[in-house]
Each structure stands twice: as C-alpha cells, then as structure tokens.
Enzyme design. Sequence first.
Site, PDB file in Angstrom:
ATOM      1  N   ALA A  65      22.745  42.642  33.766  1.00  0.00           N
ATOM      2  CA  ALA A  65      22.051  41.603  34.517  1.00  0.00           C
ATOM      3  C   ALA A  65      21.973  42.068  35.964  1.00  0.00           C
ATOM      4  O   ALA A  65      22.814  42.847  36.428  1.00  0.00           O
ATOM      5  CB  ALA A  65      22.824  40.300  34.408  1.00  0.00           C
ATOM      6  N   GLY A 109      24.703  42.925  30.541  1.00  0.00           N
ATOM      7  CA  GLY A 109      23.557  42.269  29.903  1.00  0.00           C
ATOM      8  C   GLY A 109      22.679  43.251  29.122  1.00  0.00           C
ATOM      9  O   GLY A 109      21.977  42.837  28.194  1.00  0.00           O
ATOM     10  N   GLU A 112      24.315  43.531  25.879  1.00  0.00           N
ATOM     11  CA  GLU A 112      24.142  42.214  25.235  1.00  0.00           C
ATOM     12  C   GLU A 112      22.711  42.029  24.726  1.00  0.00           C
ATOM     13  O   GLU A 112      22.485  41.489  23.642  1.00  0.00           O
ATOM     14  CB  GLU A 112      24.528  41.115  26.229  1.00  0.00           C
ATOM     15  CG  GLU A 112      26.015  41.181  26.557  1.00  0.00           C
ATOM     16  CD  GLU A 112      26.409  40.322  27.754  1.00  0.00           C
ATOM     17  OE1 GLU A 112      25.705  40.347  28.780  1.00  0.00           O
ATOM     18  OE2 GLU A 112      27.417  39.619  27.657  1.00  0.00           O
ATOM     19  N   GLU A 132      31.597  43.780  33.253  1.00  0.00           N
ATOM     20  CA  GLU A 132      31.577  42.595  34.122  1.00  0.00           C
ATOM     21  C   GLU A 132      32.923  42.340  34.792  1.00  0.00           C
ATOM     22  O   GLU A 132      32.979  41.766  35.881  1.00  0.00           O
ATOM     23  CB  GLU A 132      31.164  41.347  33.314  1.00  0.00           C
ATOM     24  CG  GLU A 132      29.717  41.349  32.844  1.00  0.00           C
ATOM     25  CD  GLU A 132      29.501  42.007  31.489  1.00  0.00           C
ATOM     26  OE1 GLU A 132      30.393  42.760  31.024  1.00  0.00           O
ATOM     27  OE2 GLU A 132      28.443  41.763  30.895  1.00  0.00           O
TER      28      GLU A 132
HETATM   29  N1  CAA Z   1      21.932  45.102  38.986  1.00  0.00           N
HETATM   30  C1  CAA Z   1      21.187  45.408  40.076  1.00  0.00           C
HETATM   31  N2  CAA Z   1      20.941  46.667  40.455  1.00  0.00           N
HETATM   32  C2  CAA Z   1      21.462  47.665  39.709  1.00  0.00           C
HETATM   33  C3  CAA Z   1      22.247  47.421  38.554  1.00  0.00           C
HETATM   34  C4  CAA Z   1      22.470  46.065  38.203  1.00  0.00           C
HETATM   35  N3  CAA Z   1      23.170  45.721  37.109  1.00  0.00           N
HETATM   36  N4  CAA Z   1      22.627  48.603  38.043  1.00  0.00           N
HETATM   37  C5  CAA Z   1      22.099  49.555  38.828  1.00  0.00           C
HETATM   38  N5  CAA Z   1      21.396  49.004  39.828  1.00  0.00           N
HETATM   39  C6  CAA Z   1      20.666  49.672  40.912  1.00  0.00           C
HETATM   40  C7  CAA Z   1      21.632  50.213  41.944  1.00  0.00           C
HETATM   41  O1  CAA Z   1      22.018  49.192  42.864  1.00  0.00           O
HETATM   42  C8  CAA Z   1      20.772  51.294  42.579  1.00  0.00           C
HETATM   43  O2  CAA Z   1      19.861  50.672  43.461  1.00  0.00           O
HETATM   44  P1  CAA Z   1      19.706  51.216  44.997  1.00  0.00           P
HETATM   45  O3  CAA Z   1      19.183  52.606  44.823  1.00  0.00           O
HETATM   46  O4  CAA Z   1      18.741  50.258  45.579  1.00  0.00           O
HETATM   47  O5  CAA Z   1      21.073  51.198  45.589  1.00  0.00           O
HETATM   48  C9  CAA Z   1      19.971  51.837  41.401  1.00  0.00           C
HETATM   49  O6  CAA Z   1      20.008  50.825  40.409  1.00  0.00           O
HETATM   50  C10 CAA Z   1      20.558  53.105  40.816  1.00  0.00           C
HETATM   51  O7  CAA Z   1      21.911  52.838  40.485  1.00  0.00           O
HETATM   52  P2  CAA Z   1      23.122  53.806  40.947  1.00  0.00           P
HETATM   53  O8  CAA Z   1      22.819  54.457  42.251  1.00  0.00           O
HETATM   54  O9  CAA Z   1      24.386  53.004  40.857  1.00  0.00           O
HETATM   55  O10 CAA Z   1      23.032  54.899  39.780  1.00  0.00           O
HETATM   56  P3  CAA Z   1      24.222  55.776  39.172  1.00  0.00           P
HETATM   57  O11 CAA Z   1      23.568  56.774  38.279  1.00  0.00           O
HETATM   58  O12 CAA Z   1      25.135  56.260  40.243  1.00  0.00           O
HETATM   59  O13 CAA Z   1      25.100  54.745  38.274  1.00  0.00           O
HETATM   60  C11 CAA Z   1      25.397  52.950  36.695  1.00  0.00           C
HETATM   61  C12 CAA Z   1      24.522  54.123  37.164  1.00  0.00           C
HETATM   62  C13 CAA Z   1      26.734  53.487  36.140  1.00  0.00           C
HETATM   63  C14 CAA Z   1      24.638  52.241  35.593  1.00  0.00           C
HETATM   64  C15 CAA Z   1      25.687  52.011  37.894  1.00  0.00           C
HETATM   65  O14 CAA Z   1      24.442  51.684  38.514  1.00  0.00           O
HETATM   66  C16 CAA Z   1      26.372  50.722  37.526  1.00  0.00           C
HETATM   67  O15 CAA Z   1      27.558  50.709  37.318  1.00  0.00           O
HETATM   68  N6  CAA Z   1      25.604  49.617  37.468  1.00  0.00           N
HETATM   69  C17 CAA Z   1      26.145  48.298  37.269  1.00  0.00           C
HETATM   70  C18 CAA Z   1      26.599  48.063  35.826  1.00  0.00           C
HETATM   71  C19 CAA Z   1      27.182  46.683  35.685  1.00  0.00           C
HETATM   72  O16 CAA Z   1      28.141  46.322  36.319  1.00  0.00           O
HETATM   73  N7  CAA Z   1      26.565  45.890  34.822  1.00  0.00           N
HETATM   74  C20 CAA Z   1      26.989  44.519  34.541  1.00  0.00           C
HETATM   75  C21 CAA Z   1      26.154  43.552  35.317  1.00  0.00           C
HETATM   76  S1  CAA Z   1      26.743  41.859  35.205  1.00  0.00           S
HETATM   77  C22 CAA Z   1      26.133  41.286  33.730  1.00  0.00           C
HETATM   78  O17 CAA Z   1      25.442  41.981  33.030  1.00  0.00           O
HETATM   79  C23 CAA Z   1      26.489  39.844  33.407  1.00  0.00           C
HETATM   80  C24 CAA Z   1      26.197  39.419  32.028  1.00  0.00           C
HETATM   81  O18 CAA Z   1      26.926  39.678  31.104  1.00  0.00           O
HETATM   82  C25 CAA Z   1      25.027  38.590  31.737  1.00  0.00           C
END
Ligand code: CAA
Length: 258
Positions: A65, A109, A112, A132
Amino acid sequence: MAYKNIIVDIEDNVCLIRLDRPDAMNALNLDLLRELGKALGEAQQNDKVRACVITGSEKAFAAGADIKMMSEKSFVDVFTEDLFTPEEQAIRRIRKPIIAAVSGYALGGGCELAMMADFIIAGDNAKFGQPEVNLGVMPGMGGSARLTKLVGRAKAMDMALTGRMMDAEEAERAGLVSRVVPAKKLVEEALAAARKIAEKGAISVMAIKEAVNRADEMPLAEALLFERRLFHALFATEDQKEGMTAFIDKREPQFRDR
Ligand code: CAA
C-alpha cells in the site's frame, strides 16, 4: 476506458491488467486500487473476457500500500473511510478467474493483492513479504488472515512478525504460489494458463472458483455439501452433456456456456 495507474489489454479472451506506477514500485494508492476494481468489474461484464491476469513490472508486482498516502492519516480517518474495504470487496466480487503473475517485490498490500487472486504464478525472482511491522502497523488486506490459510501459522507468523521476505522457491514450497517460472517468461506463462482456462466452459469455471473459495471459509462438512450440490447442478447444463460425450467420442469438447 483510459486509466492512469494500470494498463489493460484484452486479447484471446483474457484481460491482462498491468499495474503501472513505475516511480513508486507500483505502490497501491486508492486511485490504482479503484482503477483495478473498475477494470475487473468491466472484465466481469465483458462476454469476451473469460479469465484475467494481474501483473506488475519485472522489478515489482507491488511494493505494498502507498506509504506516502497513509503516513498522515489518523485512526479516525482510516476507520471512517474504511480504508481498503471497498477496494478489496470490488476485487473479491469478481466471479471470473484471476491469476496474479508476480515478478519482483510483492510486499505488504502487494502480497495481499496477489493472494486475492485465485492463484499466483511467480517469476523465479519474486519476493513475497509482509513488512508492515517495520512501519509500526500490521497487514491490513489479508496478510495475516489470508496468508495464514495459505502458508500455515508458523510461516505467516514468521513473515508478519519479522517482516522478512520469502523467495519464489520458498513460496512454492509453502503453497503460496502454484508454480514458479523463469521471470522473463512470467507473463507469457500466466497468459497461457489464463487461455487454457478460457477454453473451458464458463459455468464449470465459475462454479469451481466459488466452491474453492467457499471451502476456505466454511467447515468441511458444509463445504463438501456445497461442492456436491454444485457438482449435481452442473448436470443441468449442456456443457456437461457436451464434455462427457466429447470424451466418449474421443474429440475436443465445444463448450457453449449453457
Ligand atoms: N509506498 C509508497 N512508495 C513506495 C513504496 C510504498 N509501499 N515502496 C516503494 N516506494 C517508492 C519509494 O519511496 C521510492 O520513491 P522515491 O524515489 O520517490 O523515493 C521508489 O518507490 C523506489 O523505491 P526504493 O528507492 O525504496 O527502491 P529499492 O529498490 O531500494 O527498495 C523496496 C525496494 C524493498 C520494495 C522498498 O521500496 C520498500 O521496502 N518498500 C516498502 C515496502 C513496504 O513496507 N510495504 C508495506 C506497505 S504498508 C501496507 O501494505 C499495508 C497493508 O497491508 C494494506
């Protein structure tokens, strides 16, 4: 209709939906989820569509998400707007089969959403996770409830509590994905599976989807009865006569969805 966050192609009776927010690793904001629900709803209404495939990019199916969308929200905000409930329901309502073709990250998400599909085909580079906990929250679209049913308590706890990722091989061993294919061939393989389903009679396909999904939610005796009654009901269809006669005549069946 034109979408901003997804790309939709319909060919050979299959609706292919690509999540398309490359700058955000296909993070699921409400616009994307609503477009996805709309596209699937249209696929449900379109007689030419007999199966759907949801995919992302090679790097990310979806990284969860959209954290930027959620970061400032309060409990009152998310509770009042019932964050993600209508969007999830729009996907669950679809009666045609949906395959998730997962390459790269399927986190939070994203994992999911993949689990909302009827089955997951993974590229050998796929990574699944429920991170999360690292954000001070917990899974909110099935990452504790659905994941536990799919991979069992031990792995679901391990993934959701540590936030670690599972690679494609482990995901297949755990029963999260139905098969693993080379990442380069992922979409091709998923489309081939969808086309194979599209050749079957739509009534049996819908009945199977309904029975398997109900089996997840009902006690065994009820699920068996539901299955048996649907099985019986299919004997009222022309497709049953055609399917069985074609087998006996040693020819391919011509299903007509009747
Ligand atoms: N939401 C918003 N933006 C996201 C995102 C997310 N879940 N995941 C990645 N992005 C964005 C980053 O902020 C980045 O944007 P900017 O260039 O503007 O900073 C861009 O995508 C590229 O991401 P990274 O620079 O982080 O890329 P990476 O290759 O170094 O890492 C990754 C990739 C491991 C997927 C890392 O981006 C990451 O850990 N993302 C978050 C994963 C996460 O925590 N997901 C759970 C979300 S909460 C949820 O989903 C709730 C639910 O159950 C409903």
